[in-house]
Design a protein around this motif. Structure first.
Motif, PDB file in Angstrom:
ATOM      1  N   LEU A  14       0.823  -1.215   0.000  1.00 26.25           N
ATOM      2  CA  LEU A  14       0.000   0.000   0.000  1.00 26.25           C
ATOM      3  C   LEU A  14       0.859   1.268   0.000  1.00 26.25           C
ATOM      4  O   LEU A  14       0.528   2.274  -0.650  1.00 26.25           O
ATOM      5  CB  LEU A  14      -0.931  -0.032   1.222  1.00 26.25           C
ATOM      6  CG  LEU A  14      -2.025  -1.109   1.203  1.00 26.25           C
ATOM      7  CD1 LEU A  14      -2.811  -1.108   2.529  1.00 26.25           C
ATOM      8  CD2 LEU A  14      -2.986  -0.913   0.033  1.00 26.25           C
ATOM      9  N   ILE A  15       1.942   1.231   0.764  1.00 28.51           N
ATOM     10  CA  ILE A  15       2.820   2.414   0.795  1.00 28.51           C
ATOM     11  C   ILE A  15       3.414   2.685  -0.583  1.00 28.51           C
ATOM     12  O   ILE A  15       3.488   3.834  -1.057  1.00 28.51           O
ATOM     13  CB  ILE A  15       3.919   2.221   1.838  1.00 28.51           C
ATOM     14  CG1 ILE A  15       3.324   2.212   3.251  1.00 28.51           C
ATOM     15  CG2 ILE A  15       4.983   3.314   1.724  1.00 28.51           C
ATOM     16  CD1 ILE A  15       4.311   1.868   4.351  1.00 28.51           C
ATOM     17  N   ILE A  16       3.843   1.651  -1.265  1.00 29.93           N
ATOM     18  CA  ILE A  16       4.433   1.835  -2.596  1.00 29.93           C
ATOM     19  C   ILE A  16       3.409   2.399  -3.566  1.00 29.93           C
ATOM     20  O   ILE A  16       3.686   3.312  -4.358  1.00 29.93           O
ATOM     21  CB  ILE A  16       4.991   0.496  -3.103  1.00 29.93           C
ATOM     22  CG1 ILE A  16       6.181   0.061  -2.230  1.00 29.93           C
ATOM     23  CG2 ILE A  16       5.417   0.600  -4.556  1.00 29.93           C
ATOM     24  CD1 ILE A  16       6.708  -1.318  -2.544  1.00 29.93           C
ATOM     25  N   VAL A  17       2.178   1.821  -3.532  1.00 27.70           N
ATOM     26  CA  VAL A  17       1.124   2.332  -4.410  1.00 27.70           C
ATOM     27  C   VAL A  17       0.817   3.786  -4.098  1.00 27.70           C
ATOM     28  O   VAL A  17       0.605   4.620  -4.995  1.00 27.70           O
ATOM     29  CB  VAL A  17      -0.136   1.445  -4.265  1.00 27.70           C
ATOM     30  CG1 VAL A  17      -1.319   2.071  -5.008  1.00 27.70           C
ATOM     31  CG2 VAL A  17       0.137   0.051  -4.785  1.00 27.70           C
ATOM     32  N   ALA A  18       0.812   4.128  -2.781  1.00 24.67           N
ATOM     33  CA  ALA A  18       0.524   5.522  -2.397  1.00 24.67           C
ATOM     34  C   ALA A  18       1.591   6.472  -2.918  1.00 24.67           C
ATOM     35  O   ALA A  18       1.311   7.579  -3.391  1.00 24.67           O
ATOM     36  CB  ALA A  18       0.402   5.606  -0.875  1.00 24.67           C
ATOM     37  N   VAL A  19       2.851   6.038  -2.863  1.00 29.79           N
ATOM     38  CA  VAL A  19       3.942   6.888  -3.374  1.00 29.79           C
ATOM     39  C   VAL A  19       3.816   7.106  -4.864  1.00 29.79           C
ATOM     40  O   VAL A  19       3.991   8.214  -5.393  1.00 29.79           O
ATOM     41  CB  VAL A  19       5.304   6.272  -3.013  1.00 29.79           C
ATOM     42  CG1 VAL A  19       6.433   7.012  -3.711  1.00 29.79           C
ATOM     43  CG2 VAL A  19       5.516   6.295  -1.506  1.00 29.79           C
ATOM     44  N   LEU A  20       3.500   6.044  -5.613  1.00 34.97           N
ATOM     45  CA  LEU A  20       3.354   6.188  -7.065  1.00 34.97           C
ATOM     46  C   LEU A  20       2.206   7.112  -7.417  1.00 34.97           C
ATOM     47  O   LEU A  20       2.300   7.942  -8.326  1.00 34.97           O
ATOM     48  CB  LEU A  20       3.135   4.791  -7.680  1.00 34.97           C
ATOM     49  CG  LEU A  20       4.323   3.827  -7.614  1.00 34.97           C
ATOM     50  CD1 LEU A  20       3.937   2.460  -8.166  1.00 34.97           C
ATOM     51  CD2 LEU A  20       5.514   4.392  -8.373  1.00 34.97           C
ATOM     52  N   TRP A  24       2.424  10.706  -9.400  1.00 34.32           N
ATOM     53  CA  TRP A  24       1.647  11.003 -10.611  1.00 34.32           C
ATOM     54  C   TRP A  24       0.841  12.274 -10.444  1.00 34.32           C
ATOM     55  O   TRP A  24       0.751  13.097 -11.338  1.00 34.32           O
ATOM     56  CB  TRP A  24       0.724   9.802 -10.883  1.00 34.32           C
ATOM     57  CG  TRP A  24      -0.244  10.071 -12.002  1.00 34.32           C
ATOM     58  CD1 TRP A  24      -0.032  10.010 -13.328  1.00 34.32           C
ATOM     59  CD2 TRP A  24      -1.610  10.456 -11.834  1.00 34.32           C
ATOM     60  NE1 TRP A  24      -1.153  10.321 -14.024  1.00 34.32           N
ATOM     61  CE2 TRP A  24      -2.154  10.621 -13.119  1.00 34.32           C
ATOM     62  CE3 TRP A  24      -2.428  10.672 -10.709  1.00 34.32           C
ATOM     63  CZ2 TRP A  24      -3.484  10.986 -13.330  1.00 34.32           C
ATOM     64  CZ3 TRP A  24      -3.737  11.051 -10.920  1.00 34.32           C
ATOM     65  CH2 TRP A  24      -4.256  11.203 -12.231  1.00 34.32           C
ATOM     66  N   TRP A  25       0.250  12.407  -9.232  1.00 38.00           N
ATOM     67  CA  TRP A  25      -0.550  13.609  -8.985  1.00 38.00           C
ATOM     68  C   TRP A  25       0.312  14.866  -8.997  1.00 38.00           C
ATOM     69  O   TRP A  25      -0.073  15.901  -9.533  1.00 38.00           O
ATOM     70  CB  TRP A  25      -1.259  13.441  -7.636  1.00 38.00           C
ATOM     71  CG  TRP A  25      -2.090  14.648  -7.264  1.00 38.00           C
ATOM     72  CD1 TRP A  25      -3.304  15.013  -7.769  1.00 38.00           C
ATOM     73  CD2 TRP A  25      -1.731  15.644  -6.307  1.00 38.00           C
ATOM     74  NE1 TRP A  25      -3.745  16.178  -7.199  1.00 38.00           N
ATOM     75  CE2 TRP A  25      -2.777  16.590  -6.290  1.00 38.00           C
ATOM     76  CE3 TRP A  25      -0.641  15.810  -5.463  1.00 38.00           C
ATOM     77  CZ2 TRP A  25      -2.745  17.697  -5.443  1.00 38.00           C
ATOM     78  CZ3 TRP A  25      -0.624  16.913  -4.634  1.00 38.00           C
ATOM     79  CH2 TRP A  25      -1.655  17.853  -4.632  1.00 38.00           C
ATOM     80  N   GLN A  26       1.516  14.794  -8.424  1.00 40.97           N
ATOM     81  CA  GLN A  26       2.423  15.950  -8.428  1.00 40.97           C
ATOM     82  C   GLN A  26       2.844  16.322  -9.850  1.00 40.97           C
ATOM     83  O   GLN A  26       2.890  17.501 -10.222  1.00 40.97           O
ATOM     84  CB  GLN A  26       3.684  15.607  -7.594  1.00 40.97           C
ATOM     85  CG  GLN A  26       3.455  15.563  -6.103  1.00 40.97           C
ATOM     86  CD  GLN A  26       3.415  16.960  -5.481  1.00 40.97           C
ATOM     87  OE1 GLN A  26       3.396  17.958  -6.181  1.00 40.97           O
ATOM     88  NE2 GLN A  26       3.350  17.025  -4.156  1.00 40.97           N
ATOM     89  N   GLU A  27       3.129  15.323 -10.690  1.00 41.36           N
ATOM     90  CA  GLU A  27       3.550  15.615 -12.068  1.00 41.36           C
ATOM     91  C   GLU A  27       2.427  16.252 -12.870  1.00 41.36           C
ATOM     92  O   GLU A  27       2.640  17.192 -13.639  1.00 41.36           O
ATOM     93  CB  GLU A  27       4.011  14.316 -12.720  1.00 41.36           C
ATOM     94  CG  GLU A  27       4.563  14.527 -14.130  1.00 41.36           C
ATOM     95  CD  GLU A  27       5.072  13.228 -14.718  1.00 41.36           C
ATOM     96  OE1 GLU A  27       5.511  13.250 -15.882  1.00 41.36           O
ATOM     97  OE2 GLU A  27       5.005  12.184 -14.019  1.00 41.36           O
ATOM     98  N   ARG A  28       1.225  15.713 -12.690  1.00 40.64           N
ATOM     99  CA  ARG A  28       0.072  16.297 -13.413  1.00 40.64           C
ATOM    100  C   ARG A  28      -0.160  17.738 -12.978  1.00 40.64           C
ATOM    101  O   ARG A  28      -0.472  18.620 -13.786  1.00 40.64           O
ATOM    102  CB  ARG A  28      -1.166  15.432 -13.124  1.00 40.64           C
ATOM    103  CG  ARG A  28      -2.379  15.878 -13.919  1.00 40.64           C
ATOM    104  CD  ARG A  28      -3.459  14.813 -13.852  1.00 40.64           C
ATOM    105  NE  ARG A  28      -4.622  15.305 -14.576  1.00 40.64           N
ATOM    106  CZ  ARG A  28      -5.817  15.510 -14.048  1.00 40.64           C
ATOM    107  NH1 ARG A  28      -6.003  15.245 -12.776  1.00 40.64           N
ATOM    108  NH2 ARG A  28      -6.823  15.934 -14.770  1.00 40.64           N
ATOM    109  N   ARG A  29      -0.033  17.997 -11.700  1.00 36.73           N
ATOM    110  CA  ARG A  29      -0.222  19.367 -11.183  1.00 36.73           C
ATOM    111  C   ARG A  29       0.843  20.311 -11.743  1.00 36.73           C
ATOM    112  O   ARG A  29       0.545  21.463 -12.083  1.00 36.73           O
ATOM    113  CB  ARG A  29      -0.178  19.324  -9.654  1.00 36.73           C
ATOM    114  CG  ARG A  29      -0.412  20.660  -8.991  1.00 36.73           C
ATOM    115  CD  ARG A  29      -0.271  20.511  -7.488  1.00 36.73           C
ATOM    116  NE  ARG A  29      -0.436  21.786  -6.831  1.00 36.73           N
ATOM    117  CZ  ARG A  29      -0.247  22.003  -5.528  1.00 36.73           C
ATOM    118  NH1 ARG A  29       0.094  20.960  -4.763  1.00 36.73           N
ATOM    119  NH2 ARG A  29      -0.429  23.189  -5.006  1.00 36.73           N
TER     120      ARG A  29
END
Length: 483
Positions: A14-20, A24-29
């Motif tokens: 879950l931690i790894i998925v949360a980091v990914l 992705w959200w930071q790059e899109r922003r």
């Protein structure tokens, strides 16, 4: 696998998925911020296909025609240098139809074509003539005001030389007059001086007599002002046939007593081996020359404009640099000292002559001719003397033995230094063999071919330095300077 391990694996996934997801959200922003901050490029002059806007082009041509009209009008109305240049201002309420006849009249003036090429004039006049009728009052009102002063400054800087001076008809007389003024004057004949004198060695003054005098009259006027100098001083007189004669040589001859004299040359040598001339001596010489000029009614012309004392110091420094002697020695070998009779026999066989000063001297053919004609004292190419400083004499050579001899060449006094040095080396090697001696330098070290070549190279450098100064080794000037 225990329940704890399964829970830990799930939590880690879950931690790894949360980091990914967070990345992705930071790059899109970030991409959205970039798109918001930078607007889209509407057109690129380098990448887009060129497109032609006829309306914009027409407006541009109108503005350019207006600018070209202003430039052409300024150039047309430019008058010669002595006239005031008009400044054209176009008011907003000016009717273009009233302006058109004036422009046509200006375009027909011939003065506008004097300073420009035909193609340049056409590019300025033709567009406005064709399109002037199409300009409306609104377009004139919307047109940008033209900076007449700035444009005129640019064109005046570019064309002023050709416009006002280069091609103007009234400029030609002044141009011819300027060329005549700049023409170099006729070369004045060089003042002849006695051959014995040298401009870099002597302080020279030429006295131009207003009325020709005789040698006897000049000798009677001379006082003791020219006596007692510690440097050589010469007085020359010039006869009507332009010959320079030493006054001391002809003063006591009756045949020259009534010889007419037109010029007198007074000279003082600036330096010799004793050093440079002092300022007191120079001042005394200058005073003596000026006094003589008053006594014989002559105009004094000094040949040097610099400081004679400074010139003398520079000449003395030069003499110190080039006043060198080249030499080497012959020492007795294992057989002991050699007899004087054998030394004299070998020396005379090589062409050396025993002189009154106790040395053997070698004279080349030129020096022998000078001795026979008695024109001047012969200068030897090189000398050979006793290294123990005892002079040679016939009695001494018959009764004594010699431990060593020295060969020496005085560079400033020898005209052909290289040839004299080569002959001196040849004679020394011949005597080295005949006397069973050894050729050594000043430190008694054996002298080989390499050391001999080094000495020859130094000799050539000194000779070239003297020639650059204008003083030829072995000349009369060199003998005076290095005496």
């Amino acid at each position: 696998m225990s329940d704890l391990q399964i829970v830990l694996i799930v939590i880690g996934g879950l931690i790894i998925v949360a980091v990914l997801v967070f990345n992705w959200w930071q790059e899109r922003r970030f991409h959205q911020q970039v798109e918001n901050n930078f607007s889209n490029i509407k057109s690129d002059a380098l990448l887009d296909e060129p497109s032609l806007d006829s309306t914009q082009l027409y407006d541009t041509e109108i503005d350019r025609d207006h600018d070209e009209f202003s430039i052409s009008h300024d150039l047309i109305d430019e008058a010669p240098v002595d006239k005031e240049e008009p400044v054209i201002e176009i008011p907003d309420d000016l009717d273009v139809h009233e302006l058109q006849p004036e422009l046509e009249t200006k375009s027909q003036e011939p003065e506008a074509f004097h300073t420009h090429d035909i193609s340049e004039t056409e590019s300025v006049e033709a567009p406005f003539a064709n399109d002037a009728a199409a300009i409306t009052d609104d377009e004139l009102a919307d047109a940008k005001p033209v900076n007449h002063d700035g444009i005129k400054a640019i064109f005046q800087d570019a064309f002023s030389k050709n416009l006002n001076a280069g091609n103007a008809p009234e400029a030609y007389p002044s141009k011819v007059q300027s060329s005549a003024d700049e023409a170099p004057p006729e070369a004045m004949p060089a003042l002849s001086l006695p051959a014995k004198l040298h401009a870099q060695v002597d302080l020279i003054a030429v006295l131009h007599l207003v009325d020709a005098s005789t040698v006897g009259q000049i000798c009677s006027v001379l006082k003791s002002d020219f006596d007692g100098f510690d440097k050589p001083l010469f007085l020359h007189v010039q006869t009507p046939d332009l010959r320079w004669l030493m006054l001391s040589d002809i003063a006591s001859q009756p045949d020259f007593a009534n010889q007419k004299i037109s010029k007198i040359a007074c000279s003082l040598q600036l330096a010799d081996r004793a050093g440079a001339v002092s300022r007191n001596v120079v001042n005394r010489f200058q005073l003596a020359v000026e006094s003589l000029g008053l006594d014989v009614n002559a105009h004094v012309e000094w040949q040097s404009t610099g400081d004679p004392v400074a010139d003398a110091a520079a000449l003395d420094a030069f003499c110190i640099d080039v006043d060198k002697t080249m030499g080497f020695h012959l020492l007795h070998g294992e057989n002991g000292a050699f007899t004087g009779t054998k030394l004299r026999g070998l020396a005379e066989a090589q062409g050396l002559e025993l002189a009154a000063d106790g040395s053997f001297k070698y004279y080349d053919e030129t020096a022998r001719k000078q001795v026979s004609s008695a024109s001047m004292a012969a200068i030897p190419s090189f000398v050979m003397f006793n290294r123990d400083q005892y002079p040679f004499s016939p009695d001494m050579l018959r009764q004594s033995v010699v431990k060593g001899i020295t060969f020496q060449l005085d560079i400033p006094h020898v005209s052909n230094c290289t040839e004299a040095y080569n002959h001196m080396v040849q004679v020394a090697k011949q005597m080295e063999t005949g006397l069973h001696a050894q050729l050594v330098d000043d430190n008694n070290r054996p002298l080989g071919d390499m050391q001999i070549d080094k000495i020859r190279h130094q000799l050539k450098i000194i000779q070239a330095t003297m020639l650059t100064r204008g003083i030829t080794p072995g000349s009369d000037v060199a003998h005076r300077l290095f005496s």
